[in-house]
Design a protein around this motif. Structure first.
Motif, PDB file in Angstrom:
ATOM      1  N   SER A 116      -7.951 -14.256  -4.562  1.00 22.72           N
ATOM      2  CA  SER A 116      -9.287 -14.850  -4.609  1.00 22.72           C
ATOM      3  C   SER A 116      -9.465 -15.983  -3.606  1.00 22.72           C
ATOM      4  CB  SER A 116      -9.605 -15.339  -6.021  1.00 22.72           C
ATOM      5  OG  SER A 116      -8.673 -16.335  -6.397  1.00 22.72           O
ATOM      6  N   ASP A 117      -8.381 -16.483  -3.040  1.00 25.55           N
ATOM      7  CA  ASP A 117      -8.485 -17.563  -2.068  1.00 25.55           C
ATOM      8  C   ASP A 117      -8.712 -17.057  -0.646  1.00 25.55           C
ATOM      9  OD1 ASP A 117      -5.894 -16.502  -2.107  1.00 25.55           O
ATOM     10  OD2 ASP A 117      -5.014 -18.347  -1.331  1.00 25.55           O
ATOM     11  N   PRO A 139     -11.894 -10.214  -0.488  1.00 28.04           N
ATOM     12  CA  PRO A 139     -11.456  -9.025  -1.214  1.00 28.04           C
ATOM     13  C   PRO A 139     -12.505  -8.634  -2.262  1.00 28.04           C
ATOM     14  CG  PRO A 139      -9.629 -10.532  -0.959  1.00 28.04           C
ATOM     15  CD  PRO A 139     -10.873 -11.268  -0.509  1.00 28.04           C
ATOM     16  N   PRO A 140     -12.596  -7.353  -2.574  1.00 24.08           N
ATOM     17  CA  PRO A 140     -13.622  -6.892  -3.510  1.00 24.08           C
ATOM     18  C   PRO A 140     -13.376  -7.365  -4.939  1.00 24.08           C
ATOM     19  CG  PRO A 140     -12.195  -5.078  -2.878  1.00 24.08           C
ATOM     20  CD  PRO A 140     -11.794  -6.255  -2.040  1.00 24.08           C
ATOM     21  N   THR A 141     -14.499  -7.454  -5.664  1.00 25.44           N
ATOM     22  CA  THR A 141     -14.466  -7.776  -7.087  1.00 25.44           C
ATOM     23  C   THR A 141     -15.329  -6.753  -7.821  1.00 25.44           C
ATOM     24  OG1 THR A 141     -16.395  -9.222  -7.004  1.00 25.44           O
ATOM     25  CG2 THR A 141     -14.236 -10.246  -6.571  1.00 25.44           C
ATOM     26  N   SER A 161      -3.724  -6.680  -3.568  1.00 25.93           N
ATOM     27  CA  SER A 161      -2.670  -7.246  -4.411  1.00 25.93           C
ATOM     28  C   SER A 161      -1.287  -6.766  -4.016  1.00 25.93           C
ATOM     29  CB  SER A 161      -2.921  -6.888  -5.881  1.00 25.93           C
ATOM     30  OG  SER A 161      -4.072  -7.539  -6.337  1.00 25.93           O
ATOM     31  N   LEU A 162      -1.178  -5.498  -3.669  1.00 19.01           N
ATOM     32  CA  LEU A 162       0.133  -4.916  -3.368  1.00 19.01           C
ATOM     33  C   LEU A 162       0.611  -5.169  -1.943  1.00 19.01           C
ATOM     34  CD1 LEU A 162      -0.225  -1.469  -5.163  1.00 19.01           C
ATOM     35  CD2 LEU A 162       1.111  -3.441  -5.928  1.00 19.01           C
ATOM     36  N   THR A 163      -0.328  -5.176  -0.983  1.00 19.93           N
ATOM     37  CA  THR A 163       0.080  -5.231   0.421  1.00 19.93           C
ATOM     38  C   THR A 163      -0.466  -6.440   1.181  1.00 19.93           C
ATOM     39  OG1 THR A 163      -1.798  -3.944   1.271  1.00 19.93           O
ATOM     40  CG2 THR A 163       0.120  -2.697   0.484  1.00 19.93           C
ATOM     41  N   VAL A 200      -8.898  -0.253  -3.410  1.00 24.54           N
ATOM     42  CA  VAL A 200      -8.989  -1.265  -2.360  1.00 24.54           C
ATOM     43  C   VAL A 200      -8.572  -2.634  -2.913  1.00 24.54           C
ATOM     44  CG1 VAL A 200     -10.537  -2.451  -0.760  1.00 24.54           C
ATOM     45  CG2 VAL A 200     -10.702   0.022  -1.033  1.00 24.54           C
ATOM     46  N   ALA A 201      -9.046  -2.976  -4.105  1.00 24.80           N
ATOM     47  CA  ALA A 201      -8.645  -4.247  -4.713  1.00 24.80           C
ATOM     48  C   ALA A 201      -7.136  -4.266  -4.954  1.00 24.80           C
ATOM     49  CB  ALA A 201      -9.407  -4.462  -6.022  1.00 24.80           C
ATOM     50  N   GLY A 202      -6.596  -3.151  -5.394  1.00 23.17           N
ATOM     51  CA  GLY A 202      -5.155  -3.057  -5.619  1.00 23.17           C
ATOM     52  C   GLY A 202      -4.361  -3.157  -4.333  1.00 23.17           C
ATOM     53  N   ALA A 203      -4.891  -2.612  -3.252  1.00 22.49           N
ATOM     54  CA  ALA A 203      -4.206  -2.709  -1.958  1.00 22.49           C
ATOM     55  C   ALA A 203      -4.050  -4.169  -1.554  1.00 22.49           C
ATOM     56  CB  ALA A 203      -4.960  -1.928  -0.883  1.00 22.49           C
TER      57      ALA A 203
END
Length: 182
Positions: free
Chosen positions: A2-3, A15-17, A58-60, A53-56
């Motif tokens: 989120s930053d 990033p998307p929400t 977080s993961l990458t 996309v949101a998970g990407a």
């Protein structure tokens, strides 16, 4: 995640929400808009794309940014650094909601994304996979200074897509970026 926030004169890239979902679903339901990105999707399929996309992120640490218009808070599209498994390189890609096209948003967000890819992520090369016939994306790639490197094989489920690999190096971007400022 989120930053993470990139701002341009008119846009916020982040990033998307889940609050992006309604406009993202409208975007994915438009046949012309989705013609070169896998076709129309149902709201359920769109939710999964948004979650991917949101998970990407977080993961990458990379994924498409949601592009938000500063003046209205409206979600305009998805543009940014993207590197799916098996992809032919580190990509900055773009797609806009149909009511956001023709206003210079794609170039503004793509420039900011290219800067982010090279300056923050430390990438040495950026590509754009552009399907044959997608003249608008090819024109944007050219305006960014990318060159067509020729056809590229894509991984499943996109192996059937005939795409050209556009791109440029960090050094090329440093020169091309100067011409975009003028």
């Amino acid at each position: 995640m989120s930053d993470i926030r990139v701002e341009t004169e008119r846009l916020i890239l982040r990033p998307p929400t889940l609050e992006d979902f309604p406009r993202w679903a409208e975007f994915q339901a438009d046949p012309e808009t989705t013609r070169f990105i896998g076709g129309v999707k149902t709201p359920a399929e769109t939710w999964r794309i948004l979650a991917t996309v949101a998970g990407a992120w977080s993961l990458t640490g990379v994924g498409f940014f949601s592009v938000i218009e500063k003046s209205s808070g409206l979600w305009l599209g998805r543009i940014g650094p993207w590197r799916p498994h098996g992809w032919p390189g580190a990509e900055v890609g773009w797609s806009l909601h149909p009511d956001a096209t023709g206003k210079g948003y794609a170039q503004e967000a793509a420039v900011a994304s290219m800067d982010y890819a090279f300056d923050v992520l430390g990438w040495d090369d950026v590509i754009h996979t552009i399907e044959d016939g997608n003249a608008a994306s090819a024109r944007l790639a050219q305006r960014l200074g990318s060159r067509n490197r020729g056809p590229s094989a894509l991984p499943e489920p996109f192996a059937h897509v005939v795409a050209n690999l556009w791109g440029q190096t960090r050094e090329e971007w440093a020169l091309n970026r100067l011409t975009l400022i003028r």
